[in-house]
Every structure is written in structure tokens, then in C-alpha cells.
Scaffold this motif. Structure first.
Motif, PDB file in Angstrom:
ATOM      1  N   LEU A  69      34.444  34.910  55.742  1.00  0.00           N
ATOM      2  CA  LEU A  69      34.573  34.620  54.133  1.00  0.00           C
ATOM      3  C   LEU A  69      33.184  35.259  54.057  1.00  0.00           C
ATOM      4  N   VAL A  70      31.924  35.169  54.461  1.00  0.00           N
ATOM      5  CA  VAL A  70      30.852  35.781  54.236  1.00  0.00           C
ATOM      6  C   VAL A  70      30.617  37.140  54.308  1.00  0.00           C
ATOM      7  N   THR A  71      31.100  37.608  55.412  1.00  0.00           N
ATOM      8  CA  THR A  71      31.116  39.119  55.623  1.00  0.00           C
ATOM      9  C   THR A  71      31.965  39.990  54.597  1.00  0.00           C
ATOM     10  N   ALA A  72      32.938  39.168  54.206  1.00  0.00           N
ATOM     11  CA  ALA A  72      33.924  40.015  53.241  1.00  0.00           C
ATOM     12  C   ALA A  72      33.423  40.100  51.934  1.00  0.00           C
ATOM     13  N   SER A  73      32.507  39.598  51.414  1.00  0.00           N
ATOM     14  CA  SER A  73      31.916  39.930  50.168  1.00  0.00           C
ATOM     15  C   SER A  73      31.352  41.471  50.116  1.00  0.00           C
ATOM     16  N   SER A  74      30.536  41.577  50.966  1.00  0.00           N
ATOM     17  CA  SER A  74      30.166  43.192  51.226  1.00  0.00           C
ATOM     18  C   SER A  74      31.169  44.027  50.962  1.00  0.00           C
ATOM     19  N   ALA A  75      32.058  44.050  51.898  1.00  0.00           N
ATOM     20  CA  ALA A  75      33.318  44.851  52.288  1.00  0.00           C
ATOM     21  C   ALA A  75      34.237  44.801  51.134  1.00  0.00           C
ATOM     22  N   LEU A  76      34.232  43.823  50.223  1.00  0.00           N
ATOM     23  CA  LEU A  76      35.127  43.780  49.239  1.00  0.00           C
ATOM     24  C   LEU A  76      34.588  44.734  48.124  1.00  0.00           C
ATOM     25  N   LEU A  77      33.174  44.585  47.942  1.00  0.00           N
ATOM     26  CA  LEU A  77      32.274  45.148  46.937  1.00  0.00           C
ATOM     27  C   LEU A  77      32.372  46.628  47.055  1.00  0.00           C
ATOM     28  N   ALA A  78      32.509  47.055  48.421  1.00  0.00           N
ATOM     29  CA  ALA A  78      32.452  48.607  48.914  1.00  0.00           C
ATOM     30  C   ALA A  78      33.603  49.023  48.420  1.00  0.00           C
ATOM     31  N   ASP A  79      34.821  48.432  48.348  1.00  0.00           N
ATOM     32  CA  ASP A  79      36.115  48.803  48.164  1.00  0.00           C
ATOM     33  C   ASP A  79      36.610  48.774  46.439  1.00  0.00           C
ATOM     34  N   HIS A  80      35.986  47.692  45.822  1.00  0.00           N
ATOM     35  CA  HIS A  80      36.441  47.258  44.489  1.00  0.00           C
ATOM     36  C   HIS A  80      35.293  46.989  43.615  1.00  0.00           C
ATOM     37  N   PRO A  82      33.142  44.861  40.737  1.00  0.00           N
ATOM     38  CA  PRO A  82      32.919  43.633  41.170  1.00  0.00           C
ATOM     39  C   PRO A  82      33.858  42.456  40.767  1.00  0.00           C
ATOM     40  N   VAL A  83      34.421  42.509  39.622  1.00  0.00           N
ATOM     41  CA  VAL A  83      35.345  41.429  39.400  1.00  0.00           C
ATOM     42  C   VAL A  83      36.556  41.455  40.203  1.00  0.00           C
ATOM     43  N   GLU A  84      37.074  42.673  40.646  1.00  0.00           N
ATOM     44  CA  GLU A  84      38.298  42.676  41.509  1.00  0.00           C
ATOM     45  C   GLU A  84      37.754  42.205  42.827  1.00  0.00           C
ATOM     46  N   ALA A  85      36.575  42.403  43.281  1.00  0.00           N
ATOM     47  CA  ALA A  85      36.008  41.972  44.405  1.00  0.00           C
ATOM     48  C   ALA A  85      35.962  40.444  44.525  1.00  0.00           C
ATOM     49  N   LEU A  86      35.358  39.960  43.571  1.00  0.00           N
ATOM     50  CA  LEU A  86      35.189  38.538  43.334  1.00  0.00           C
ATOM     51  C   LEU A  86      36.538  37.786  43.273  1.00  0.00           C
ATOM     52  N   ARG A  87      37.570  38.181  42.563  1.00  0.00           N
ATOM     53  CA  ARG A  87      38.928  37.941  42.650  1.00  0.00           C
ATOM     54  C   ARG A  87      39.377  37.799  44.056  1.00  0.00           C
ATOM     55  N   ARG A  88      39.327  38.751  44.783  1.00  0.00           N
ATOM     56  CA  ARG A  88      39.768  38.761  46.021  1.00  0.00           C
ATOM     57  C   ARG A  88      39.211  37.937  46.862  1.00  0.00           C
ATOM     58  N   TRP A  89      37.917  37.921  46.757  1.00  0.00           N
ATOM     59  CA  TRP A  89      36.979  36.915  47.452  1.00  0.00           C
ATOM     60  C   TRP A  89      37.427  35.417  47.344  1.00  0.00           C
ATOM     61  N   LEU A  90      37.448  34.983  45.996  1.00  0.00           N
ATOM     62  CA  LEU A  90      37.869  33.643  45.558  1.00  0.00           C
ATOM     63  C   LEU A  90      39.288  33.574  46.153  1.00  0.00           C
ATOM     64  N   ASP A  91      40.206  34.505  46.451  1.00  0.00           N
ATOM     65  CA  ASP A  91      41.569  34.134  46.708  1.00  0.00           C
ATOM     66  C   ASP A  91      41.338  33.855  48.266  1.00  0.00           C
ATOM     67  N   ARG A  92      40.314  34.381  49.119  1.00  0.00           N
ATOM     68  CA  ARG A  92      39.977  33.922  50.337  1.00  0.00           C
ATOM     69  C   ARG A  92      39.686  32.691  50.546  1.00  0.00           C
ATOM     70  N   VAL A  93      38.687  32.386  49.640  1.00  0.00           N
ATOM     71  CA  VAL A  93      38.242  30.921  49.359  1.00  0.00           C
ATOM     72  C   VAL A  93      39.236  29.835  49.386  1.00  0.00           C
ATOM     73  N   ALA A 137      26.939  45.076  36.787  1.00  0.00           N
ATOM     74  CA  ALA A 137      27.784  45.996  35.931  1.00  0.00           C
ATOM     75  C   ALA A 137      28.227  45.441  34.816  1.00  0.00           C
ATOM     76  N   GLY A 138      27.816  44.225  34.280  1.00  0.00           N
ATOM     77  CA  GLY A 138      28.072  43.838  32.882  1.00  0.00           C
ATOM     78  C   GLY A 138      29.484  43.026  32.616  1.00  0.00           C
ATOM     79  N   SER A 139      30.034  42.656  33.876  1.00  0.00           N
ATOM     80  CA  SER A 139      31.432  42.174  33.983  1.00  0.00           C
ATOM     81  C   SER A 139      31.234  40.692  34.026  1.00  0.00           C
ATOM     82  N   ILE A 140      30.132  40.104  34.573  1.00  0.00           N
ATOM     83  CA  ILE A 140      30.260  38.869  35.115  1.00  0.00           C
ATOM     84  C   ILE A 140      28.994  37.947  34.031  1.00  0.00           C
ATOM     85  N   ARG A 141      29.290  36.923  33.461  1.00  0.00           N
ATOM     86  CA  ARG A 141      28.388  36.257  32.654  1.00  0.00           C
ATOM     87  C   ARG A 141      26.991  36.182  33.274  1.00  0.00           C
ATOM     88  N   THR A 142      25.964  36.299  32.817  1.00  0.00           N
ATOM     89  CA  THR A 142      24.649  36.226  33.331  1.00  0.00           C
ATOM     90  C   THR A 142      24.084  34.665  33.515  1.00  0.00           C
TER      91      THR A 142
END
Length: 186
Positions: A69-80, A82-93, A137-142
Motif C-alpha cells: 500500500l505504501v509503495t503503491a502511492s509513488s507508482a500510481l502517481l507515476a502512471d496517473h 493525482p486524483v486518479e492515483a488517489l482513487r486507485r490508492w483508496l481502492d487498494r485501501v 495540481a489544483g485538484s485536491i482541497r488544500t
């Protein structure tokens, strides 16, 4: 002192045991070592050479899931994005949380409390990495942080096992929708 490298066949056996244990935990928190050995296609001796007891096996399943789960965050961001990477990571959660529930139900409180304590910071760090990328990227609340999002996710643990499949993913989608900036393109 480092551990000696395992033979390739021994490593495959260990991996099969962990995968069988993970699959059994997804079905029920009442897992028996003989059932896991059968699922893995190994004998009892092989299982016990790798894991001296049930707690050691379950703890390793948990640690491996946390690491993935921890290593997936960087890999997902490399391929997607940010919001899509976060969505896929939350699916893994969701998958991780289902196994976590089984592990925690099967371990003594002192053992699972130690596991959870050691996994919290790495998971929070991975989530923070994803949130920071989305903020940049401006897609997630600050006005959100990883700690607060983990508190929201933790409430999913209150779902009964029979509700998990039908409610966990829709509720995680609600969390993700709440993290998006209202003025960002979806």
C-alpha cells in the motif's frame, strides 16, 4: 545481522503461503494453518519452517499489505493524474482494510496494536504524498491533511462484514468526492 537468502523454491513456497493466508483472511477471520497449507499446496512442515505460529503468519500478511500500500502511492502517481492515483490508492485501501479486519480479529490485542502502531506513519505518509500531488495540481482541497482523511477512512471499519462489499467502495467514493476541489475540473 542479515538473514540468508532463500532458495527460489523456498521463496515461492513462502509467497504461496502468504497468498493463501491472505485469501483465507478475505473470507473469514477464522483461519486455520492446516487449511492455509492445503491452499498453498505445501506441507505443514514447510509452513512451520516459514512461520513458527499463526500470529507470525498473520503479522507477515499484514506487514506485506502495508508495504504494498505504501509503495503503491509513488507508482500510481507515476502512471496517473493525482486524483486518479488517489482513487486507485483508496481502492487498494478497501482491499487492505478487509484483510486488516481479518488479521486484527485473529490476533491478540497486544500483537495487533503493535502492528497498527508501526504501520500508521508509513500509510499516513503515502496518503500525504498523494494529497500533496493533488494539491499541487489544483485538484485536491488544500484544507485537508492525511491524518484527517485517515480518520474518515477509519470509520469504514465500523461496517459489518456482511455490509463491507456493498458499502465500503461507495463510501470511499464519497470521501474522494469530498477531497476534490469544488472549482477543479472533474
Amino acid at each position: 545481522m542479515s538473514t540468508p537468502a532463500r532458495r527460489p523454491d523456498a521463496e515461492r513456497n513462502r509467497t504461496r503461503i502468504l497468498e493463501a493466508a491472505r485469501a483465507a483472511l478475505a473470507e473469514s477471520s477464522h483461519v486455520h494453518l492446516n487449511e492455509i497449507a492445503k491452499r498453498a499446496g505445501v506441507g505443514q512442515g514447510t509452513l512451520y519452517r516459514n512461520f513458527p505460529n499463526r500470529e507470525a503468519l498473520l503479522a507477515e500478511v499484514y506487514r506485506r499489505d502495508v508495504e504494498e500500500l505504501v509503495t503503491a502511492s509513488s507508482a500510481l502517481l507515476a502512471d496517473h493524474e493525482p486524483v486518479e492515483a488517489l482513487r486507485r490508492w483508496l481502492d487498494r485501501v478497501i482491499d487492505y482494510a478487509e484483510i486488516k479486519r481479518g488479521v486484527l480479529a485473529a490476533l491478540e490485542p497486544a500483537a495487533w496494536q503493535d502492528l497498527v502502531a508501526h504501520s500508521h506513519n508509513p500509510i499516513e505518509g503515502a496518503l500525504g504524498h498523494l494529497l500533496d500531488a493533488g494539491k499541487a495540481a489544483g485538484s485536491i482541497r488544500t484544507d485537508v491533511d492525511a491524518h484527517g482523511v485517515l480518520l474518515l477512512i477509519a470509520y469504514l471499519g465500523r461496517l459489518n462484514r456482511d455490509e463491507w462489499e456493498s458499502k465500503a467502495r461507495p463510501l470511499m467514493s464519497v470521501i474522494l468526492d469530498g477531497l476534490r476541489r469544488r472549482d477543479a475540473d472533474r
